[in-house]
Design a protein around this motif. Sequence first.
Motif, short mmCIF file in Angstrom:
data_model
loop_
_atom_site.label_atom_id
_atom_site.label_comp_id
_atom_site.label_asym_id
_atom_site.label_seq_id
_atom_site.Cartn_x
_atom_site.Cartn_y
_atom_site.Cartn_z
N UNK A 238 -7.97 11.53 42.12
CA UNK A 238 -9.20 11.22 42.85
C UNK A 238 -10.03 10.13 42.20
N UNK A 239 -9.38 9.00 41.92
CA UNK A 239 -10.12 7.85 41.39
C UNK A 239 -10.70 7.02 42.54
N UNK A 240 -11.63 6.17 42.19
CA UNK A 240 -12.39 5.39 43.18
C UNK A 240 -11.46 4.76 44.22
N UNK A 241 -11.86 4.84 45.47
CA UNK A 241 -11.17 4.37 46.68
C UNK A 241 -10.19 5.42 47.22
N UNK A 242 -9.65 6.28 46.37
CA UNK A 242 -8.78 7.36 46.84
C UNK A 242 -9.35 8.72 46.45
N UNK A 243 -10.67 8.77 46.30
CA UNK A 243 -11.35 9.97 45.83
C UNK A 243 -11.90 10.84 46.95
N UNK A 556 -32.00 3.98 48.57
CA UNK A 556 -31.13 4.31 47.45
C UNK A 556 -30.74 5.79 47.49
N UNK A 557 -31.72 6.64 47.80
CA UNK A 557 -31.45 8.08 47.88
C UNK A 557 -30.39 8.38 48.95
N UNK A 558 -30.53 7.77 50.11
CA UNK A 558 -29.56 7.99 51.19
C UNK A 558 -28.19 7.41 50.83
N UNK A 559 -28.20 6.29 50.12
CA UNK A 559 -26.95 5.68 49.67
C UNK A 559 -26.17 6.64 48.77
N UNK A 560 -26.87 7.28 47.85
CA UNK A 560 -26.23 8.23 46.95
C UNK A 560 -25.89 9.53 47.67
N UNK A 561 -26.80 10.01 48.51
CA UNK A 561 -26.56 11.27 49.23
C UNK A 561 -25.34 11.16 50.13
N UNK A 562 -25.13 9.97 50.70
CA UNK A 562 -23.99 9.74 51.59
C UNK A 562 -22.78 9.18 50.85
N UNK A 563 -22.76 9.37 49.51
CA UNK A 563 -21.58 9.10 48.69
C UNK A 563 -21.14 7.63 48.76
N UNK A 564 -22.12 6.74 48.72
CA UNK A 564 -21.90 5.30 48.78
C UNK A 564 -21.27 4.89 50.12
N UNK A 565 -21.33 5.74 51.10
CA UNK A 565 -20.84 5.49 52.47
C UNK A 565 -19.35 5.19 52.52
N UNK A 566 -18.58 5.72 51.57
CA UNK A 566 -17.14 5.49 51.60
C UNK A 566 -16.50 6.11 52.84
#
Length: 642
Positions: A238-243, A556-566
């Motif tokens: 579960x590294x970045x992009x496939x997490x 910023x809060x929504x960006x983090x809450x939504x997991x960087x929008x991945x």
Amino acid sequence: MCFAFAIFSPLAGALIAGLFGRKIGDGAAQAVTIFFMALAAICGVSALGMGLASGGMPAVFVLSDWISAGGFQTTWALRCDTLSVTMVAMVLCVSLLVHIYSVGYMSHDGMPRYRFFAYLSLFTFAMLMLVSSNDLIQLFFGWEGVGLASYLLIGYWYDRPSATAAAIKAFVVNRVADLFFLVGIGLIYIVFGTVNYDRIFLNIPGQLGTGYMLFGSPHSVMEVIATLLFIGAMGKSAQLFLHTWLPDAMEGPTPVSALIHAATMVTAGVFLMARMSPLLEFAPYTKDFIVLIGGTTCFFAATVGMVQPDIKRTIAYSTCSQLGYMFVAIGVGAYQAGVFHLTTHAFFKALLFLAAGSVIHAVHDEQDMFKMGGLWKKIPLTYAVMWIGSLALAGVFPFAGYWSKDAILNAAWVSGSGFGHYGWIMGTVTAFITAFYSWRLIFLVFHGKPREQHLYDGAHESPPVMTAPLVLLSLGAIFAGVAFAPFYIGHYQAAFWGGSIFNGPGNSIMERLEDVPSMIAFAPSVAGLLGILVAWVAYISSPALPASLAKSFRPLYLFLLNKWYFDELYDVIFVRPYQAIARFLWRNVDEDVIEKMPMGAARLTFQSAIQAARTQTGSIAVYAFTTLIGLVLLISTIVFLG
């Protein structure tokens, strides 16, 4: 023989519980799986002791021939070296405690429990096959086995749409990474003519000059293979992009989360990289890429964990973050430190997940931390072990996480490379964030006033069958670091590993771990203590502060809450186009072309089958005449062409 019992005992328990559980009942199925798991754990620890007594020299036990196709042959064998037996012992000890804990946690579940325990044991067996493999094909068998078992366990509550969606997501994301892994295995066979570990490692020096032209530039074959293998590891770990599958895996029962996130599936990628260390040592650019991904992942996941309201998802993102640390160690060549953190992490992360399960059990399946509060009076034992697990996770001396995480950060610093220093910076910043969200969890759940009075009034401590594993895991979270450090990374590490992990001639990083300036060495610990202090200010001293900051920095809060929008990004890039293509083919090809063409392809096939059936008359004379006509046509064709 003892090692083989350790590997196959969980399979025996899984088969008995899975095939006969309906007849023997849930209680008997639980007893059978726990008995075989206890037997396996005893054998696994004994095998570790015997292996260390013999100097850690690798031994291979061939069980049978497996695949023989042309020039390709492979056997079914168990590799018993320090890396494999330490993994086997750790997996079995944690899995046994998870099995015991599950008896209490799943006691009120309405689903058939024999199926759950069969899946747990099957999952454990698949992981054991992975870590005891003697070649890449057998490793891939275990690799896919844990993928299948994780699908079954995450989707155990199949009547919940969210659980089935999470299971499918985990399966599909891992298949994307596994494609790269499979291509890497194929390329290894093409280059080395074998998939056996020892033969691959023996032939590496002869292939160092081999290269490929990719994207218009030459690349070393070692770099290409190592990159393919690492992408495969990125999916499992579960590294970045496939997490994206990892947080959604929380839809499964909490014991599943503890097993997947602590000791088994997510550690498979780290194990693969450590096992392939002789190849990675000759792929320096891939190692830099590993540090980049690992360092970024540990920071990314920690920032997301800061704002999650769900207790299990907070701990899940900490798993993703800690795996990033392990890959930083792999990337700088400190494989031993990476495996050390893998081992200590198994104890304190299993403890945190099972303690979270005890909290959820106490408040009647509620997982929102903002609905809890003041629970330390109701569940004091769970509160105490949650502190122990959090201290280990934050890397506070002398708890287990301190020894392994500091070893990784020290190795990143003394590597002297720009990527190594990037890993150190990300790791140190993450140490602060990790401590912050860990004590955010503790303060929200256990301190302050109850936010939902009915949850507080009904809260109760878990039964002994659940608390006993917590106590045992807390001992590991306290003492595993100081007990294992001399062997994993200290004075005895060279003799301990016995050649199962390889450091190249120019890689002396394990000997230079102490060559770190005091300020650099103490920085992660100071960062962790500051994180605890900031969490206390935000959630105890000034509890209105977090809401005020979230309002002031809402984007910023929504960006983090939504997991960087991945997830949203992947939905736009991959999911929606795929669905659009599928709808187009369905409506414009299947319905408009296949079904509406003259007679319709489906009806044409049906009518052709009917006509062909009519030739089967049962008359020998007709069959003989047809054969004669065919023979005449065949001879005429040969004469004409000749």
